[in-house]
Design a protein around this motif. Structure first.
Motif, PDB file in Angstrom:
ATOM      1  N   GLY A  36       0.800  -1.216   0.000  1.00  9.42           N
ATOM      2  CA  GLY A  36       0.000   0.000   0.000  1.00  9.42           C
ATOM      3  C   GLY A  36       0.832   1.264   0.000  1.00  9.42           C
ATOM      4  O   GLY A  36       0.355   2.331   0.403  1.00  9.42           O
ATOM      5  N   ILE A  37       2.077   1.163  -0.466  1.00 11.48           N
ATOM      6  CA  ILE A  37       2.990   2.307  -0.479  1.00 11.48           C
ATOM      7  C   ILE A  37       3.212   2.744  -1.921  1.00 11.48           C
ATOM      8  O   ILE A  37       3.528   1.931  -2.787  1.00 11.48           O
ATOM      9  N   ARG A  38       3.021   4.018  -2.163  1.00 12.20           N
ATOM     10  CA  ARG A  38       3.261   4.585  -3.492  1.00 12.20           C
ATOM     11  C   ARG A  38       4.577   5.365  -3.482  1.00 12.20           C
ATOM     12  O   ARG A  38       4.908   6.033  -2.508  1.00 12.20           O
ATOM     13  N   VAL A  39       5.310   5.289  -4.600  1.00 12.89           N
ATOM     14  CA  VAL A  39       6.597   5.985  -4.731  1.00 12.89           C
ATOM     15  C   VAL A  39       6.626   6.681  -6.083  1.00 12.89           C
ATOM     16  O   VAL A  39       6.505   6.029  -7.128  1.00 12.89           O
ATOM     17  N   ASN A  40       6.779   7.990  -6.071  1.00 17.86           N
ATOM     18  CA  ASN A  40       6.840   8.773  -7.302  1.00 17.86           C
ATOM     19  C   ASN A  40       7.976   9.787  -7.217  1.00 17.86           C
ATOM     20  O   ASN A  40       8.572   9.984  -6.153  1.00 17.86           O
ATOM     21  N   ALA A  41       8.250  10.419  -8.329  1.00 15.73           N
ATOM     22  CA  ALA A  41       9.286  11.454  -8.375  1.00 15.73           C
ATOM     23  C   ALA A  41       8.745  12.701  -9.061  1.00 15.73           C
ATOM     24  O   ALA A  41       7.923  12.614  -9.979  1.00 15.73           O
ATOM     25  N   VAL A  42       9.226  13.836  -8.615  1.00 15.77           N
ATOM     26  CA  VAL A  42       8.971  15.114  -9.288  1.00 15.77           C
ATOM     27  C   VAL A  42      10.302  15.584  -9.858  1.00 15.77           C
ATOM     28  O   VAL A  42      11.323  15.590  -9.158  1.00 15.77           O
ATOM     29  N   ALA A  43      10.292  15.958 -11.131  1.00 18.50           N
ATOM     30  CA  ALA A  43      11.517  16.377 -11.817  1.00 18.50           C
ATOM     31  C   ALA A  43      11.407  17.849 -12.199  1.00 18.50           C
ATOM     32  O   ALA A  43      10.848  18.180 -13.252  1.00 18.50           O
ATOM     33  N   PRO A  44      11.922  18.738 -11.357  1.00 19.80           N
ATOM     34  CA  PRO A  44      11.863  20.157 -11.705  1.00 19.80           C
ATOM     35  C   PRO A  44      12.854  20.501 -12.808  1.00 19.80           C
ATOM     36  O   PRO A  44      13.887  19.843 -12.981  1.00 19.80           O
ATOM     37  N   GLY A  45      12.529  21.565 -13.531  1.00 23.03           N
ATOM     38  CA  GLY A  45      13.509  22.221 -14.375  1.00 23.03           C
ATOM     39  C   GLY A  45      14.204  23.283 -13.537  1.00 23.03           C
ATOM     40  O   GLY A  45      14.126  23.271 -12.299  1.00 23.03           O
ATOM     41  N   PRO A  46      14.895  24.238 -14.166  1.00 20.99           N
ATOM     42  CA  PRO A  46      15.563  25.303 -13.403  1.00 20.99           C
ATOM     43  C   PRO A  46      14.560  26.039 -12.512  1.00 20.99           C
ATOM     44  O   PRO A  46      13.516  26.504 -12.980  1.00 20.99           O
ATOM     45  N   THR A  47      14.889  26.117 -11.223  1.00 21.29           N
ATOM     46  CA  THR A  47      13.965  26.643 -10.223  1.00 21.29           C
ATOM     47  C   THR A  47      14.655  27.727  -9.405  1.00 21.29           C
ATOM     48  O   THR A  47      15.835  27.603  -9.058  1.00 21.29           O
ATOM     49  N   ASP A  48      13.910  28.763  -9.092  1.00 15.73           N
ATOM     50  CA  ASP A  48      14.442  29.941  -8.412  1.00 15.73           C
ATOM     51  C   ASP A  48      14.695  29.638  -6.930  1.00 15.73           C
ATOM     52  O   ASP A  48      13.869  29.944  -6.073  1.00 15.73           O
ATOM     53  N   THR A  49      15.837  29.020  -6.643  1.00  9.71           N
ATOM     54  CA  THR A  49      16.202  28.639  -5.282  1.00  9.71           C
ATOM     55  C   THR A  49      17.558  29.229  -4.923  1.00  9.71           C
ATOM     56  O   THR A  49      18.332  29.635  -5.802  1.00  9.71           O
ATOM     57  N   PRO A  50      17.902  29.241  -3.636  1.00  9.20           N
ATOM     58  CA  PRO A  50      19.247  29.698  -3.251  1.00  9.20           C
ATOM     59  C   PRO A  50      20.352  28.892  -3.923  1.00  9.20           C
ATOM     60  O   PRO A  50      21.388  29.454  -4.304  1.00  9.20           O
ATOM     61  N   LEU A  51      20.158  27.583  -4.094  1.00 10.78           N
ATOM     62  CA  LEU A  51      21.172  26.773  -4.766  1.00 10.78           C
ATOM     63  C   LEU A  51      21.373  27.240  -6.193  1.00 10.78           C
ATOM     64  O   LEU A  51      22.516  27.387  -6.660  1.00 10.78           O
ATOM     65  N   LEU A  52      20.298  27.501  -6.921  1.00  9.02           N
ATOM     66  CA  LEU A  52      20.442  27.945  -8.305  1.00  9.02           C
ATOM     67  C   LEU A  52      21.170  29.278  -8.373  1.00  9.02           C
ATOM     68  O   LEU A  52      22.010  29.490  -9.252  1.00  9.02           O
ATOM     69  N   HIS A  53      20.887  30.186  -7.433  1.00  6.95           N
ATOM     70  CA  HIS A  53      21.565  31.486  -7.456  1.00  6.95           C
ATOM     71  C   HIS A  53      23.062  31.319  -7.232  1.00  6.95           C
ATOM     72  O   HIS A  53      23.865  32.060  -7.813  1.00  6.95           O
ATOM     73  N   ALA A 110      -3.910  11.108  -5.553  1.00  5.02           N
ATOM     74  CA  ALA A 110      -3.047  10.404  -6.512  1.00  5.02           C
ATOM     75  C   ALA A 110      -2.975   8.927  -6.165  1.00  5.02           C
ATOM     76  O   ALA A 110      -1.960   8.270  -6.379  1.00  5.02           O
ATOM     77  N   SER A 111      -4.066   8.377  -5.667  1.00  3.37           N
ATOM     78  CA  SER A 111      -4.068   7.037  -5.080  1.00  3.37           C
ATOM     79  C   SER A 111      -3.738   5.912  -6.059  1.00  3.37           C
ATOM     80  O   SER A 111      -3.365   4.815  -5.636  1.00  3.37           O
ATOM     81  N   PHE A 112      -3.857   6.139  -7.375  1.00  4.72           N
ATOM     82  CA  PHE A 112      -3.549   5.091  -8.344  1.00  4.72           C
ATOM     83  C   PHE A 112      -2.344   5.476  -9.197  1.00  4.72           C
ATOM     84  O   PHE A 112      -2.164   5.006 -10.314  1.00  4.72           O
ATOM     85  N   ILE A 113      -1.505   6.354  -8.637  1.00  2.97           N
ATOM     86  CA  ILE A 113      -0.309   6.804  -9.345  1.00  2.97           C
ATOM     87  C   ILE A 113       0.913   6.338  -8.562  1.00  2.97           C
ATOM     88  O   ILE A 113       1.108   6.716  -7.404  1.00  2.97           O
ATOM     89  N   THR A 114       1.735   5.518  -9.182  1.00  2.00           N
ATOM     90  CA  THR A 114       2.992   5.106  -8.557  1.00  2.00           C
ATOM     91  C   THR A 114       4.011   4.797  -9.640  1.00  2.00           C
ATOM     92  O   THR A 114       3.662   4.444 -10.773  1.00  2.00           O
ATOM     93  N   GLY A 115       5.284   4.983  -9.306  1.00  2.98           N
ATOM     94  CA  GLY A 115       6.367   4.728 -10.245  1.00  2.98           C
ATOM     95  C   GLY A 115       6.472   5.743 -11.370  1.00  2.98           C
ATOM     96  O   GLY A 115       7.087   5.479 -12.402  1.00  2.98           O
ATOM     97  N   GLN A 116       5.919   6.931 -11.157  1.00  3.38           N
ATOM     98  CA  GLN A 116       5.870   7.943 -12.216  1.00  3.38           C
ATOM     99  C   GLN A 116       6.822   9.102 -11.930  1.00  3.38           C
ATOM    100  O   GLN A 116       7.189   9.363 -10.791  1.00  3.38           O
ATOM    101  N   VAL A 117       7.183   9.801 -12.996  1.00  2.00           N
ATOM    102  CA  VAL A 117       8.032  10.992 -12.894  1.00  2.00           C
ATOM    103  C   VAL A 117       7.266  12.156 -13.497  1.00  2.00           C
ATOM    104  O   VAL A 117       6.927  12.139 -14.682  1.00  2.00           O
ATOM    105  N   LEU A 118       6.973  13.146 -12.672  1.00  2.00           N
ATOM    106  CA  LEU A 118       6.222  14.320 -13.117  1.00  2.00           C
ATOM    107  C   LEU A 118       7.179  15.485 -13.313  1.00  2.00           C
ATOM    108  O   LEU A 118       7.805  15.960 -12.372  1.00  2.00           O
TER     109      LEU A 118
END
Length: 254
Positions: free
Chosen positions: A180-197, A237-245
């Motif tokens: 009953g555990i879902r695992v997904n990933a979010v893949a940002p593009g360039p994002t306005d963060t302290p690291l990016l600066h 997102a109960s039926f979403i797993t193994g995906q990259v958004l």
């Protein structure tokens, strides 16, 4: 904005929660009524974000955590469980990078990027998953990057670590779906963060080119990435797993 009622009273642990996307995720979850454990190598930043979350009326805990060290992650997870009694959501947002052509990098940099960006995810999942299995469910969202999907000049090793996170996310999703555990990933593009600066210093042309190549012609805001994480963490997102958004303004499309 109406809150996601399904998230109220859940408990989340956010690594790298002291700044950037991790901070935005911790606060977005708190806004939905989620109790949050904010973990960061820089304890003072974790404390600040936890206080912001408390200001939204939820319980919050600051955890000093070095995701490079399995023992540090395990201690933080046990502290969060002691405070909240459960963990429903894990968000792995800790990350680091440095811009340089591959031939100008050395093994010390490789080890640092692998330790934070990839092994940090492994450490957190290894520490949290037994508790999710025991309680019969949970959700993990790993922060990858579009660099891990298509590669990025000057970020060859970083791209490799994020590609590893993507592959690990998919494989782990297959292994733990039965619990009953879902695992997904979010893949940002360039994002306005302290690291990016920090990264763009001396590489302004590269980042300007990335913005020009983005159909929406701007950087992402951390809060925009956080909304994608909140959705994937929620029962909606109960039926979403193994995906990259991908959250990249159209920089990559596939």
């Amino acid at each position: 904005m109406e809150t996601l009622k399904e998230l109220k009273e859940m408990v989340a642990l956010v690594t790298g929660g002291g700044s950037g996307i991790g901070r935005a995720v911790a606060l977005a979850l708190a806004r939905e009524g989620v109790r949050v454990a904010v973990a960061d190598l820089q304890a003072e930043k974790a404390i600040q974000v936890a206080e912001e979350a408390k200001g939204m009326g939820v319980e919050a805990l600051a955890l000093p955590m070095d995701v490079r060290q399995g023992a540090s992650v395990a201690r933080g997870v046990e502290e969060a469980l002691g405070a909240f009694g459960k963990l429903d959501i894990l968000v792995c947002a800790a990350g680091t990078d440095r811009i340089a052509p591959f031939l100008e990098t050395d093994e010390a940099l490789w080890d640092e990027l692998i330790a934070v960006n990839y092994k940090g995810v492994l450490h957190a999942c290894k520490a949290v998953l037994p508790h999710m299995v025991a309680q019969g469910g949970g959700t993990i969202v790993n922060l990858a990057s579009d660099a891990g999907r298509v590669g990025s000049s000057g970020e060859a090793v970083y791209s490799g670590t994020k590609g590893a996170v993507i592959a690990f996310t998919k494989a782990l999703a297959r292994e733990v779906a039965r619990y009953g555990i879902r695992v997904n990933a979010v893949a940002p593009g360039p994002t306005d963060t302290p690291l990016l600066h920090r990264l763009r210093q001396g590489h302004e042309g590269l980042f300007e080119a990335m913005v020009r190549a983005t159909p929406m012609r701007r950087l992402a805001q951390p809060e925009e990435v956080a909304e994608a994480v909140v959705f994937l963490a929620s029962p909606r997102a109960s039926f979403i797993t193994g995906q990259v958004l991908s959250v990249s303004g159209g920089l990559t499309m596939c």
